[in-house]
Write an enzyme that holds these catalytic residues in place. Structure first.
Site, PDB file in Angstrom:
ATOM      1  N   LYS A  10       5.282  20.890  -8.788  1.00 27.58           N
ATOM      2  CA  LYS A  10       5.811  21.885  -9.727  1.00 27.58           C
ATOM      3  C   LYS A  10       7.197  21.483 -10.224  1.00 27.58           C
ATOM      4  O   LYS A  10       7.934  20.796  -9.506  1.00 27.58           O
ATOM      5  CB  LYS A  10       5.813  23.273  -9.085  1.00 27.58           C
ATOM      6  CG  LYS A  10       6.894  23.472  -8.087  1.00 27.58           C
ATOM      7  CD  LYS A  10       7.053  24.920  -7.644  1.00 27.58           C
ATOM      8  CE  LYS A  10       8.210  24.921  -6.653  1.00 27.58           C
ATOM      9  NZ  LYS A  10       8.479  26.098  -5.935  1.00 27.58           N
TER      10      LYS A  10
ATOM     11  N   LYS B 153      10.690  23.133   2.521  1.00 31.18           N
ATOM     12  CA  LYS B 153      12.156  23.017   2.479  1.00 31.18           C
ATOM     13  C   LYS B 153      12.693  22.484   3.801  1.00 31.18           C
ATOM     14  O   LYS B 153      13.623  21.675   3.816  1.00 31.18           O
ATOM     15  CB  LYS B 153      12.797  24.375   2.186  1.00 31.18           C
ATOM     16  CG  LYS B 153      12.719  24.758   0.732  1.00 31.18           C
ATOM     17  CD  LYS B 153      13.654  25.925   0.452  1.00 31.18           C
ATOM     18  CE  LYS B 153      13.383  26.545  -0.900  1.00 31.18           C
ATOM     19  NZ  LYS B 153      14.075  27.828  -1.080  1.00 31.18           N
TER      20      LYS B 153
ATOM     21  N   LYS C  33      14.009  23.072  -9.451  1.00 33.85           N
ATOM     22  CA  LYS C  33      15.467  22.901  -9.549  1.00 33.85           C
ATOM     23  C   LYS C  33      15.941  21.815  -8.608  1.00 33.85           C
ATOM     24  O   LYS C  33      16.924  21.142  -8.867  1.00 33.85           O
ATOM     25  CB  LYS C  33      16.181  24.195  -9.149  1.00 33.85           C
ATOM     26  CG  LYS C  33      15.977  25.354 -10.065  1.00 33.85           C
ATOM     27  CD  LYS C  33      16.905  26.510  -9.638  1.00 33.85           C
ATOM     28  CE  LYS C  33      16.472  27.818 -10.260  1.00 33.85           C
ATOM     29  NZ  LYS C  33      16.122  28.845  -9.291  1.00 33.85           N
TER      30      LYS C  33
HETATM   31  P1  TYM Z   1      13.329  30.763  -7.721  1.00 30.90           P
HETATM   32  O1  TYM Z   1      14.781  30.980  -7.913  1.00 30.90           O
HETATM   33  O2  TYM Z   1      12.875  29.477  -7.123  1.00 30.90           O
HETATM   34  O3  TYM Z   1      12.577  30.892  -9.104  1.00 30.90           O
HETATM   35  C1  TYM Z   1      12.744  32.015  -9.953  1.00 30.90           C
HETATM   36  C2  TYM Z   1      11.411  32.370 -10.566  1.00 30.90           C
HETATM   37  O4  TYM Z   1      10.856  31.259 -11.282  1.00 30.90           O
HETATM   38  C3  TYM Z   1       9.536  31.003 -10.841  1.00 30.90           C
HETATM   39  N1  TYM Z   1       9.291  29.557 -10.905  1.00 30.90           N
HETATM   40  C4  TYM Z   1       8.290  28.986 -11.583  1.00 30.90           C
HETATM   41  N2  TYM Z   1       7.305  29.510 -12.335  1.00 30.90           N
HETATM   42  C5  TYM Z   1       6.437  28.643 -12.916  1.00 30.90           C
HETATM   43  N3  TYM Z   1       6.515  27.297 -12.772  1.00 30.90           N
HETATM   44  C6  TYM Z   1       7.487  26.718 -12.024  1.00 30.90           C
HETATM   45  N4  TYM Z   1       7.564  25.400 -11.916  1.00 30.90           N
HETATM   46  C7  TYM Z   1       8.431  27.581 -11.388  1.00 30.90           C
HETATM   47  N5  TYM Z   1       9.506  27.368 -10.588  1.00 30.90           N
HETATM   48  C8  TYM Z   1      10.006  28.583 -10.301  1.00 30.90           C
HETATM   49  C9  TYM Z   1       9.487  31.517  -9.417  1.00 30.90           C
HETATM   50  O5  TYM Z   1       8.163  31.816  -9.034  1.00 30.90           O
HETATM   51  C10 TYM Z   1      10.363  32.752  -9.504  1.00 30.90           C
HETATM   52  O6  TYM Z   1       9.619  33.855  -9.955  1.00 30.90           O
HETATM   53  N6  TYM Z   1      12.268  33.431  -3.629  1.00 30.90           N
HETATM   54  C11 TYM Z   1      12.508  33.512  -5.058  1.00 30.90           C
HETATM   55  C12 TYM Z   1      13.690  34.395  -5.409  1.00 30.90           C
HETATM   56  C13 TYM Z   1      13.614  35.793  -4.900  1.00 30.90           C
HETATM   57  C14 TYM Z   1      12.774  36.832  -5.399  1.00 30.90           C
HETATM   58  C15 TYM Z   1      13.098  37.982  -4.641  1.00 30.90           C
HETATM   59  C16 TYM Z   1      11.791  36.883  -6.383  1.00 30.90           C
HETATM   60  C17 TYM Z   1      14.379  36.338  -3.911  1.00 30.90           C
HETATM   61  N7  TYM Z   1      14.082  37.641  -3.763  1.00 30.90           N
HETATM   62  C18 TYM Z   1      12.457  39.201  -4.845  1.00 30.90           C
HETATM   63  C19 TYM Z   1      11.140  38.109  -6.584  1.00 30.90           C
HETATM   64  C20 TYM Z   1      11.476  39.226  -5.831  1.00 30.90           C
HETATM   65  C21 TYM Z   1      12.823  32.126  -5.578  1.00 30.90           C
HETATM   66  O7  TYM Z   1      13.244  31.266  -4.861  1.00 30.90           O
HETATM   67  O8  TYM Z   1      12.682  31.975  -6.932  1.00 30.90           O
END
Ligand code: TYM
Length: 326
Positions: A193, A113, A196
């Protein structure tokens, strides 16, 4: 026996896509049957990259609405906006005083990032806030996609370090990462991957995409120059990716998919994938359209009140351990 606790979060930026669903949100919904579940729309994480305030507020509400439409059930789970529960930020600060900058420097998501967006302190300490999210509620398990694995390791390290220094306070949370769908790839570049933040929308399918868009995206998905439908991530990542998606929506195994579509050419297989995705996402679109914004707002506020009620005594425990409270 008390039920084990699950915590997870999602950033409310851009729209929720197939990767989020198959990697994590499907599990969020399923786990509600057996766990005490706490789910958080992590708006404080999302502002580590620049957001337009007015647009962000709308996106945040839409993300909450999608989660509700997908089956996060406020009668069974806590659902709220992170910023409405100040204990997240409070615990993050305390954990930041024991987090090593050496370890934070190794976080691959930060490096990616920061390369793209330029860096700021919030982006750098993002994984510490994530650890605080999870540890605040003493979660036992965290359903996430594969890309969050390193952040979970940091979370466990911080919990161990805190416990060693101040006394046993936090359980060590386990990730729940699905075998299939843990890393859904971009439809335009099967080596990256689905994301968003990818500027090319053709790489992803959004949960709320209409059927025509879904069919177009799947049809144009990048594959390879062969014709055989075979599960081989090394040589045929584009097809393997579509096979995982198809498998998750239909329940068919990789062998069954190979037997049914193996030599039939990619066109026929892609059509079947598109129809499976269209059918699988249709109920979410319908539920989304039926929800009104005022109801979503109320649910999120009630969730925040309940989350604060639980977070305050947890933080008291941390304060006592650290010497901030008698
Ligand atoms: P975020 O918002 O990017 O994504 C949310 C969830 O979706 C999963 N994910 C994917 N899984 C499979 N294939 C993909 N291409 C893909 N893109 C996203 C992510 O692994 C996630 O589970 N840092 C985290 C948010 C967060 C969080 C937490 C998660 C903040 N605090 C505490 C768990 C516990 C994030 O940016 O997810």
């Amino acid at each position: 026996m008390a039920r084990q606790r699950v915590f997870s979060g999602i950033q409310p930026t851009g729209n929720i896509h197939l990767g989020n669903y198959l990697g994590a949100l499907r599990n969020w919904v399923a786990l509600q049957a057996d766990y005490d579940c706490i789910y958080c729309v992590v708006d404080l994480h999302a502002i580590t990259v620049p957001q337009d305030p007015a647009a962000f507020l709308v996106e945040r509400g839409n993300a909450a609405k999608v989660l509700l439409a997908m089956g996060v059930d406020p009668r069974r789970s806590l659902l709220y906006y992170q910023s409405r529960v100040p204990q997240h930020a409070e615990l993050a600060w305390i954990l930041s005083t024991i987090a090593s900058t050496g370890q934070l420097n190794r976080m691959t998501q930060f490096k990616e990032k920061a390369d793209k967006a330029g860096s700021n302190l919030g982006l750098y300490s993002y994984p510490v806030l994530m650890a605080a999210d999870i540890l605040l509620f003493r979660a036992d398990a965290v359903p996430v996609g594969e890309d969050q694995k390193q952040h979970l390791e940091l979370t466990r390290d911080l919990a161990e370090r805190f416990n060693a220094r101040f006394g046993e306070e936090f359980p060590l949370p386990e990730p729940i990462i699905p075998k299939t769908g843990a890393r859904v790839m971009s439809l335009q570049d099967p080596t990256a991957k689905m994301s968003k933040s990818d500027p090319d929308p053709a790489g992803r399918v959004l949960i709320l995409d209409d059927p025509a868009t879904i069919r177009r995206r799947v049809k144009r998905a990048v594959t390879d120059s062969e014709t055989e439908v075979r599960y081989d991530w090394e040589k045929k990542a584009g097809i393997a990716n579509l096979m995982e998606v198809y498998s998750l929506f239909t329940g068919a195994s990789m062998q069954q998919i190979e037997a049914e579509f193996g030599s039939g050419g990619y066109g026929r297989f892609k059509e079947a994938v598109a129809e499976a995705v269209v059918a699988g996402l249709a109920p979410f679109r319908e539920a989304y359209d039926a929800l009104d914004d005022a109801a979503v707002h109320r649910i999120m506020e009630e969730g925040a009140v309940a989350a604060r009620d639980r977070a305050v005594p947890f933080m008291e425990g941390v304060f006592r351990r650290v010497g901030l409270s008698a």
